[in-house]
Design a protein around this motif. Sequence first.
Motif, PDB file in Angstrom:
ATOM      1  N   GLN A 112       0.833  -1.203   0.000  1.00 18.04           N
ATOM      2  CA  GLN A 112       0.000   0.000   0.000  1.00 18.04           C
ATOM      3  C   GLN A 112       0.869   1.255   0.000  1.00 18.04           C
ATOM      4  O   GLN A 112       0.568   2.237  -0.688  1.00 18.04           O
ATOM      5  CB  GLN A 112      -0.938   0.011   1.213  1.00 18.04           C
ATOM      6  CG  GLN A 112      -1.915   1.169   1.201  1.00 18.04           C
ATOM      7  CD  GLN A 112      -3.142   0.916   2.057  1.00 18.04           C
ATOM      8  OE1 GLN A 112      -3.712  -0.163   2.036  1.00 18.04           O
ATOM      9  NE2 GLN A 112      -3.551   1.912   2.820  1.00 18.04           N
ATOM     10  N   PHE A 113       1.974   1.211   0.751  1.00 24.20           N
ATOM     11  CA  PHE A 113       2.893   2.348   0.788  1.00 24.20           C
ATOM     12  C   PHE A 113       3.491   2.596  -0.601  1.00 24.20           C
ATOM     13  O   PHE A 113       3.512   3.731  -1.092  1.00 24.20           O
ATOM     14  CB  PHE A 113       4.006   2.089   1.806  1.00 24.20           C
ATOM     15  CG  PHE A 113       5.025   3.178   1.887  1.00 24.20           C
ATOM     16  CD1 PHE A 113       4.756   4.371   2.549  1.00 24.20           C
ATOM     17  CD2 PHE A 113       6.286   3.029   1.302  1.00 24.20           C
ATOM     18  CE1 PHE A 113       5.704   5.392   2.618  1.00 24.20           C
ATOM     19  CE2 PHE A 113       7.237   4.034   1.377  1.00 24.20           C
ATOM     20  CZ  PHE A 113       6.941   5.214   2.036  1.00 24.20           C
ATOM     21  N   LEU A 114       3.952   1.535  -1.237  1.00 24.68           N
ATOM     22  CA  LEU A 114       4.557   1.687  -2.566  1.00 24.68           C
ATOM     23  C   LEU A 114       3.529   2.114  -3.608  1.00 24.68           C
ATOM     24  O   LEU A 114       3.849   2.848  -4.547  1.00 24.68           O
ATOM     25  CB  LEU A 114       5.224   0.382  -2.996  1.00 24.68           C
ATOM     26  CG  LEU A 114       6.491  -0.002  -2.239  1.00 24.68           C
ATOM     27  CD1 LEU A 114       7.021  -1.331  -2.747  1.00 24.68           C
ATOM     28  CD2 LEU A 114       7.568   1.069  -2.380  1.00 24.68           C
ATOM     29  N   ASP A 115       2.287   1.659  -3.436  1.00 26.82           N
ATOM     30  CA  ASP A 115       1.240   2.041  -4.390  1.00 26.82           C
ATOM     31  C   ASP A 115       0.913   3.535  -4.324  1.00 26.82           C
ATOM     32  O   ASP A 115       0.281   4.074  -5.227  1.00 26.82           O
ATOM     33  CB  ASP A 115      -0.032   1.225  -4.140  1.00 26.82           C
ATOM     34  CG  ASP A 115       0.086  -0.192  -4.680  1.00 26.82           C
ATOM     35  OD1 ASP A 115       1.049  -0.467  -5.414  1.00 26.82           O
ATOM     36  OD2 ASP A 115      -0.784  -1.023  -4.351  1.00 26.82           O
ATOM     37  N   ALA A 116       1.366   4.188  -3.260  1.00 28.63           N
ATOM     38  CA  ALA A 116       1.130   5.632  -3.118  1.00 28.63           C
ATOM     39  C   ALA A 116       2.272   6.469  -3.701  1.00 28.63           C
ATOM     40  O   ALA A 116       2.283   7.693  -3.560  1.00 28.63           O
ATOM     41  CB  ALA A 116       0.945   5.978  -1.637  1.00 28.63           C
ATOM     42  N   THR A 117       3.225   5.803  -4.375  1.00 33.10           N
ATOM     43  CA  THR A 117       4.397   6.523  -4.898  1.00 33.10           C
ATOM     44  C   THR A 117       4.261   6.900  -6.375  1.00 33.10           C
ATOM     45  O   THR A 117       5.251   7.232  -7.023  1.00 33.10           O
ATOM     46  CB  THR A 117       5.685   5.691  -4.703  1.00 33.10           C
ATOM     47  OG1 THR A 117       5.555   4.431  -5.408  1.00 33.10           O
ATOM     48  CG2 THR A 117       5.948   5.413  -3.234  1.00 33.10           C
ATOM     49  N   GLY A 118       3.039   6.877  -6.886  1.00 36.75           N
ATOM     50  CA  GLY A 118       2.833   7.200  -8.302  1.00 36.75           C
ATOM     51  C   GLY A 118       3.317   8.594  -8.674  1.00 36.75           C
ATOM     52  O   GLY A 118       3.850   8.813  -9.769  1.00 36.75           O
ATOM     53  N   GLY A 119       3.159   9.542  -7.755  1.00 33.61           N
ATOM     54  CA  GLY A 119       3.620  10.906  -8.026  1.00 33.61           C
ATOM     55  C   GLY A 119       5.126  10.968  -8.198  1.00 33.61           C
ATOM     56  O   GLY A 119       5.641  11.669  -9.080  1.00 33.61           O
ATOM     57  N   LEU A 120       5.839  10.224  -7.360  1.00 37.22           N
ATOM     58  CA  LEU A 120       7.301  10.168  -7.479  1.00 37.22           C
ATOM     59  C   LEU A 120       7.701   9.522  -8.802  1.00 37.22           C
ATOM     60  O   LEU A 120       8.655   9.951  -9.460  1.00 37.22           O
ATOM     61  CB  LEU A 120       7.905   9.377  -6.310  1.00 37.22           C
ATOM     62  CG  LEU A 120       7.729   9.972  -4.910  1.00 37.22           C
ATOM     63  CD1 LEU A 120       8.352   9.052  -3.873  1.00 37.22           C
ATOM     64  CD2 LEU A 120       8.342  11.367  -4.820  1.00 37.22           C
ATOM     65  N   TRP A 121       6.964   8.476  -9.190  1.00 39.74           N
ATOM     66  CA  TRP A 121       7.250   7.795 -10.456  1.00 39.74           C
ATOM     67  C   TRP A 121       7.052   8.765 -11.633  1.00 39.74           C
ATOM     68  O   TRP A 121       7.879   8.818 -12.549  1.00 39.74           O
ATOM     69  CB  TRP A 121       6.318   6.589 -10.607  1.00 39.74           C
ATOM     70  CG  TRP A 121       6.415   5.942 -11.951  1.00 39.74           C
ATOM     71  CD1 TRP A 121       7.344   5.037 -12.370  1.00 39.74           C
ATOM     72  CD2 TRP A 121       5.555   6.189 -13.066  1.00 39.74           C
ATOM     73  NE1 TRP A 121       7.115   4.698 -13.690  1.00 39.74           N
ATOM     74  CE2 TRP A 121       6.017   5.389 -14.134  1.00 39.74           C
ATOM     75  CE3 TRP A 121       4.429   6.998 -13.271  1.00 39.74           C
ATOM     76  CZ2 TRP A 121       5.397   5.373 -15.383  1.00 39.74           C
ATOM     77  CZ3 TRP A 121       3.820   6.986 -14.509  1.00 39.74           C
ATOM     78  CH2 TRP A 121       4.309   6.177 -15.546  1.00 39.74           C
ATOM     79  N   ALA A 122       5.989   9.541 -11.587  1.00 38.12           N
ATOM     80  CA  ALA A 122       5.695  10.486 -12.677  1.00 38.12           C
ATOM     81  C   ALA A 122       6.784  11.544 -12.814  1.00 38.12           C
ATOM     82  O   ALA A 122       7.078  12.018 -13.917  1.00 38.12           O
ATOM     83  CB  ALA A 122       4.339  11.149 -12.424  1.00 38.12           C
TER      84      ALA A 122
END
Length: 203
Positions: free
Chosen positions: A93-103
């Motif tokens: 769940q923590f990693l799934d919230a890192t989409g902004g960092l990925w973008a």
Amino acid sequence: MRILIVYYSTYGHVHKMAEAIAEGVGQVVGAEAVLRRVPETLPEDVLEKMGAVDAQQAMAHIPVCTVDELAGADAVIFGTPTRFGNMCGQMRQFLDATGGLWAQGALVGKVGSVFTSSATQHGGQESTILSFHVSLLHHGFVIVGLPYAFQGQMRIDEVTGGSPYGASTIAGGSGERMPSGNELEAARFQGKHVTEIAKKLMG
């Protein structure tokens, strides 16, 4: 150098390994180890039924990680217990919230590494770390494992965790086994090794 150690621990096994990782980081001049827990997703009554409340309270002094802290680190070492051969739900769940960092490509080129625990000797330690690597590769991390330069992973005189993919510990079916001296030494080696590689990449 800021080396972030981000983990989830139910009964304290991964927490003990995280502390040893931090000791290894501290062996490198100019490096600071920062311990962080990922947010808990289980309600209090479930933790109580699992017998995990006391262990959770013992780790309460470790701050909860925010996603943005990943971007400010020079390397991130992740720790998770195994859940059917994969990372635990809290870490997912923590990693799934890192989409902004990925973008933003905010984690591209950072060193990433993983350590784990399982109840049994062959409880999915290697598959947990390897499947975790997939998420790190999507973010552009430079993945570092636990090389055979740490010869403790070749021991056959005792039951021990540890593989080329990362340090690990065996917790026992009831969590009765805490990390052994050899497993903690593997974690220290990994912490130092990751930090030294991060230092080289920065140079």
